[in-house]
Scaffold this active site. Structure first.
Site, PDB file in Angstrom:
ATOM      1  N   GLY B  47     -25.570  -2.528  53.069  1.00  0.00           N
ATOM      2  CA  GLY B  47     -26.813  -2.593  53.836  1.00  0.00           C
ATOM      3  C   GLY B  47     -27.988  -2.976  52.956  1.00  0.00           C
ATOM      4  CG  LEU B  74     -29.277   2.263  54.444  1.00  0.00           C
ATOM      5  CD1 LEU B  74     -30.377   1.777  55.383  1.00  0.00           C
ATOM      6  CD2 LEU B  74     -27.989   1.481  54.685  1.00  0.00           C
ATOM      7  CG  ASN B 129     -26.818  -0.088  59.482  1.00  0.00           C
ATOM      8  OD1 ASN B 129     -26.667   0.665  60.439  1.00  0.00           O
ATOM      9  ND2 ASN B 129     -26.679   0.305  58.233  1.00  0.00           N
ATOM     10  CB  CYS B 132     -27.998   3.768  58.473  1.00  0.00           C
ATOM     11  SG  CYS B 132     -27.780   4.777  56.983  1.00  0.00           S
ATOM     12  CB  ILE B 193     -18.561   3.618  65.791  1.00  0.00           C
ATOM     13  CG1 ILE B 193     -17.326   4.227  65.144  1.00  0.00           C
ATOM     14  CG2 ILE B 193     -18.459   3.551  67.275  1.00  0.00           C
ATOM     15  CD1 ILE B 193     -17.000   5.659  65.521  1.00  0.00           C
ATOM     16  N   GLY B 267     -13.222   0.523  56.527  1.00  0.00           N
ATOM     17  CA  GLY B 267     -14.272   1.104  55.692  1.00  0.00           C
ATOM     18  C   GLY B 267     -13.736   2.034  54.628  1.00  0.00           C
TER      19      GLY B 267
HETATM   20  C1  LIG Z   1     -20.031   5.342  51.525  1.00  0.00           C
HETATM   21  C2  LIG Z   1     -20.331   4.613  52.801  1.00  0.00           C
HETATM   22  C3  LIG Z   1     -21.430   3.762  52.872  1.00  0.00           C
HETATM   23  C4  LIG Z   1     -21.733   3.066  54.056  1.00  0.00           C
HETATM   24  N1  LIG Z   1     -22.799   2.218  54.075  1.00  0.00           N
HETATM   25  C5  LIG Z   1     -23.037   1.486  55.199  1.00  0.00           C
HETATM   26  C6  LIG Z   1     -24.083   0.513  55.233  1.00  0.00           C
HETATM   27  O1  LIG Z   1     -24.792   0.286  54.240  1.00  0.00           O
HETATM   28  N2  LIG Z   1     -24.284  -0.186  56.382  1.00  0.00           N
HETATM   29  C7  LIG Z   1     -23.505   0.013  57.503  1.00  0.00           C
HETATM   30  O2  LIG Z   1     -23.721  -0.641  58.514  1.00  0.00           O
HETATM   31  N3  LIG Z   1     -22.499   0.916  57.489  1.00  0.00           N
HETATM   32  C8  LIG Z   1     -22.250   1.658  56.375  1.00  0.00           C
HETATM   33  N4  LIG Z   1     -21.203   2.556  56.369  1.00  0.00           N
HETATM   34  C9  LIG Z   1     -20.394   2.733  57.589  1.00  0.00           C
HETATM   35  C10 LIG Z   1     -19.108   1.908  57.528  1.00  0.00           C
HETATM   36  O3  LIG Z   1     -19.392   0.529  57.423  1.00  0.00           O
HETATM   37  C11 LIG Z   1     -18.232   2.165  58.764  1.00  0.00           C
HETATM   38  O4  LIG Z   1     -18.953   1.790  59.915  1.00  0.00           O
HETATM   39  C12 LIG Z   1     -17.838   3.633  58.908  1.00  0.00           C
HETATM   40  O5  LIG Z   1     -17.551   4.189  57.649  1.00  0.00           O
HETATM   41  C13 LIG Z   1     -16.635   3.819  59.842  1.00  0.00           C
HETATM   42  O6  LIG Z   1     -15.497   3.160  59.362  1.00  0.00           O
HETATM   43  P1  LIG Z   1     -14.331   3.863  58.477  1.00  0.00           P
HETATM   44  O7  LIG Z   1     -13.933   5.106  59.218  1.00  0.00           O
HETATM   45  O8  LIG Z   1     -13.261   2.854  58.373  1.00  0.00           O
HETATM   46  O9  LIG Z   1     -14.971   4.208  57.190  1.00  0.00           O
HETATM   47  C14 LIG Z   1     -20.904   3.253  55.198  1.00  0.00           C
HETATM   48  C15 LIG Z   1     -19.793   4.102  55.116  1.00  0.00           C
HETATM   49  C16 LIG Z   1     -19.487   4.775  53.950  1.00  0.00           C
HETATM   50  C17 LIG Z   1     -18.284   5.673  53.896  1.00  0.00           C
END
Ligand SMILES: Cc1cc2nc3c(=O)[nH]c(=O)nc-3n(C[C@H](O)[C@H](O)[C@H](O)COP(=O)(O)O)c2cc1C
Ligand SMILES: Cc1cc2nc3c(=O)[nH]c(=O)nc-3n(C[C@H](O)[C@H](O)[C@H](O)COP(=O)(O)OP(=O)(O)OC[C@H]3O[C@@H](n4cnc5c(N)ncnc54)[C@H](O)[C@@H]3O)c2cc1C
Ligand code: FES
Lengths: 272, 302
Positions: B47, B74, B129, B132, B193, B267
């Site tokens: 992000g 972020l 995004n 967040c 999501i 993710g």
């Molecule tokens: C450490 C971490 C940092 C994240 N940073 C962002 C981000 O900067 N922008 C965003 O849209 N989502 C961010 N996410 C959310 C992920 O992109 C994803 O939507 C969320 O973790 C669900 O997917 P997952 O269960 O496969 O992790 C972050 C998730 C994690 C675990």
């Protein structure tokens, strides 16, 4: 970084709540050991836990393909590790982190480890001793029963001072109390050596430390400002290899990831 | 039978539907050390905000059963540094369109980031995004209100001709309502999501583990929640949906696409198994064959 399956070669309790585990790498996986630096760590997958657990590399033997780790059982993950037995396999990521920089080698390094911060000091001490240095080591524990690896450090040719919080072994108090004792008669009483060696104790030309953050801060305050130093930090980690920004800390040179740009930071860059 | 993994997302062809999710893949470099990241469909980078951000105080990570909490907040070097340093470094190891993850504290912030990234030919899509949970102003505040969500999406829409993808928060009563508001505001696609708001307490200290008290919950435990969101959204709007949340296997990918996803994002799995995306892509043809799937494009359950 490599993702490798290692086999537990042996595991033993070396103090209450403290286990030493030797892990065996098979065949070409052992090649990783050629590049290991003291202060680096491995990130261990434990069945039943989502995130891996970071543990420092205490020692390694490239020829035998083994690494040794020492960990305290402080929670469910390390408890589960302590129940594992020889022959079981562990999924690890390694080697991680920057490790100690031995670029400009001090001749009389002072190594300070507190509790779970002692293990990486051992591999560092071995490397420094192999390079011809004569390390002075200070190891801090809670009580006499918690002390481990004193003889192993001595076997490397290092001079070792022990501190315990309750005074049941070595100097009573914290590692900084041992720093204050260096070069004085009280350290000489605990550690045999020639008069010249004792006179030199306080004239260290580099300090390396690993332990809880209050200890690191105290070491920094007690070491002369002009002495270069490197200190290893801990932080809760998501990945351990620089991808998630979970472990960041601010330094004088901007944000750094403890897992990738650390865990070792130069004394001069740390913001306390 | 030759498995056809190809799919397309807002007019851009993907070799396969698997992307890495924002915040779990940095700017790709750590992973490029382990495998050729060009095998990915694409990935969404961390992000990005107008100014550099350090993020929240640590601890920012907590372990959970089949998942994790993060309150990173972020952390990023700011859009100018991303364009000057991260994208050129990425260009050396990744030769496909990458997804930009656009963040801000106001619609104007989002527009500023998007306008600058619009100039980068490497950027294929703008993932906005609005979900967040780890920032005080902006972030999830936009994604939990249809009016605010629409405002941000139209602000970004005005400054870019690249496809605009709204990344939705699960922390709402009716996710379809937010999806419809984004569609009306000009979004070309949706990601569902982002993380679920969660919390842990340390039994020994009796204090929250995260310095920020609450954080975003992700990992395998959220998969059913994400799947449900994708199902609801893809029936409410006529936009491609990227399914994200808890995916850690090729079977999860197929299930997500049956729910209506045009592509998926992986993710947290990248953090615990650095080769997760490569492994999933490698397993996909076998899983397709096992379930008699010739082409991913025909998967969606109507
Ligand atoms: C450490 C971490 C940092 C994240 N940073 C962002 C981000 O900067 N922008 C965003 O849209 N989502 C961010 N996410 C959310 C992920 O992109 C994803 O939507 C969320 O973790 C669900 O997917 P997952 O269960 O496969 O992790 C972050 C998730 C994690 C675990
Ligand atoms: C670079 C690095 C090297 C380390 N080296 C050693 C070592 O050589 N020996 C040793 O005994 N310990 C070491 N630690 C600390 C060790 O990682 C934790 O004690 C361990 O993760 C605790 O796991 P648990 O499941 O038993 O505890 P829990 O408290 O149940 O763990 C819950 C979560 O918090 C994390 N966590 C808890 N305490 C710490 C901590 N102090 N640092 C980082 N994460 C933590 C765990 O990894 C896990 O994700 C090191 C930590 C880091 C960051
Ligand atoms: S733990 Fe993920 S970046 Fe350090």
């Amino acid at each position: 970084m490599k993702n490798t399956i290692l086999t537990i070669k042996q595991q033993q309790r070396i103090a209450p709540d403290t286990c030493e585990m030797v892990l065996q790498a098979a065949g070409t996986d052992a090649a990783v050991l050629e590049e290991v630096r003291p202060g680096q760590f491995i990130n261990i997958k434990i069945d039943g836990f989502y995130l891996r657990r970071p543990i420092s590399i205490c020692d390694w033997d490239a020829a035998a393909g083994t690494i040794t780790i020492i960990y305290k059982t402080v929670g469910q993950g390390t408890e589960a590790m302590s129940r594992m037995t020889a022959g079981q396999e562990l999924d690890i990521l390694w080697p991680l982190g920057n490790g100690y920089d031995l670029g400009c080698l001090p001749q009389r390094p002072l190594l300070i480890g507190g509790g779970a911060g002692v293990p990486p000091m051992y591999g560092l001490c071995r490397k420094l001793a192999e390079a011809g240095a004569r390390p002075q080591v200070i190891l801090g524990f809670r009580s006499a029963a918690d002390v481990f690896y004193q003889e192993k450090f001595q076997a490397l040719g290092a001079r070792v001072l022990i501190t315990t919080e309750d005074g049941s072994a070595g100097i009573r108090g914290f590692v900084t109390d041992a720093m204050a004792a260096l070069g004085t008669g009280s350290a000489a009483a605990l550690e045999p050596g020639s008069a010249e060696e004792h006179a030199n104790e306080s004239a260290y030309d580099g300090v390396f430390a690993c332990g809880p953050e209050p200890m690191l801060r105290a070491v920094d305050q007690n070491a002369p400002a002009e002495i270069p130093g490197q200190m290893s930090f801990e932080e809760r980690m998501g990945c351990g290899f620089g991808a998630c920004m979970g472990c960041s800390c601010e330094t004088k040179y901007g944000a750094k990831r403890i897992c990738k740009d650390g865990p070792v930071l130069e004394r001069s860059e740390i913001i306390w | 039978m030759v498995a056809d993994m190809k799919t397309s997302l807002c007019g851009i062809e993907l070799d396969n539907p698997v992307m890495a999710a924002s915040g779990t893949f940095g700017y790709g470099l750590e992973f490029a050390e382990i495998y050729d990241i060009n095998i990915l469909g694409s990935f969404s980078f961390k992000g990005t905000t107008p100014q550099p951000r350090f993020g929240n105080p640590t601890p920012r990570i907590a372990d959970c059963t089949e998942g994790m909490l993060n309150s990173v907040g972020l952390q990023n070097p700011g859009v100018d540094a991303v364009i000057a340093e991260e994208l050129p470094a990425l260009a050396k190891v990744f030769h496909k369109p990458v997804m930009a993850n656009v963040c801000g504290g106001s619609p104007a912030d989002y527009a500023e980031v998007a306008e600058k990234l619009d100039q980068c030919s490497q950027v294929g899509w703008m993932e906005v995004n609005i979900s967040c949970p780890n920032v005080k102003s902006g972030g999830m505040a936009f994604g939990t209100d249809p009016g605010a969500a629409a405002e941000v999406i139209s602000a970004v829409r005005r400054v870019t001709r690249k496809p605009v993808i709204a990344k939705l928060s699960p922390n709402v009563t009716d996710i379809a309502e937010i999806a419809r508001a984004c569609e009306a505001a000009g979004a070309d696609g949706l990601t569902a999501i982002n993380t679920l708001l969660g919390m842990r307490i340390d039994l020994k200290t009796r204090q929250p583990i995260l310095a920020n008290t609450m954080g975003g919950f992700s990992g395998p435990a959220v998969f059913p929640v994400a799947l449900r969101a994708v199902w609801q959204i893809s029936r409410a709007v006529d936009l491609p949906v990227i399914g994200c949340g808890g995916i850690c296997s090729a079977e999860n990918v197929l299930e997500m696409m049956m729910a209506g996803a045009a592509a998926v994002q992986v993710g947290s799995a990248n953090l615990t198994v650095p080769t997760a995306c490569r492994d999933i892509i490698g397993d996909l043809p076998g899983a397709m064959e096992k379930y008699g799937i010739r082409s991913l494009k025909e998967l969606r359950v109507r």
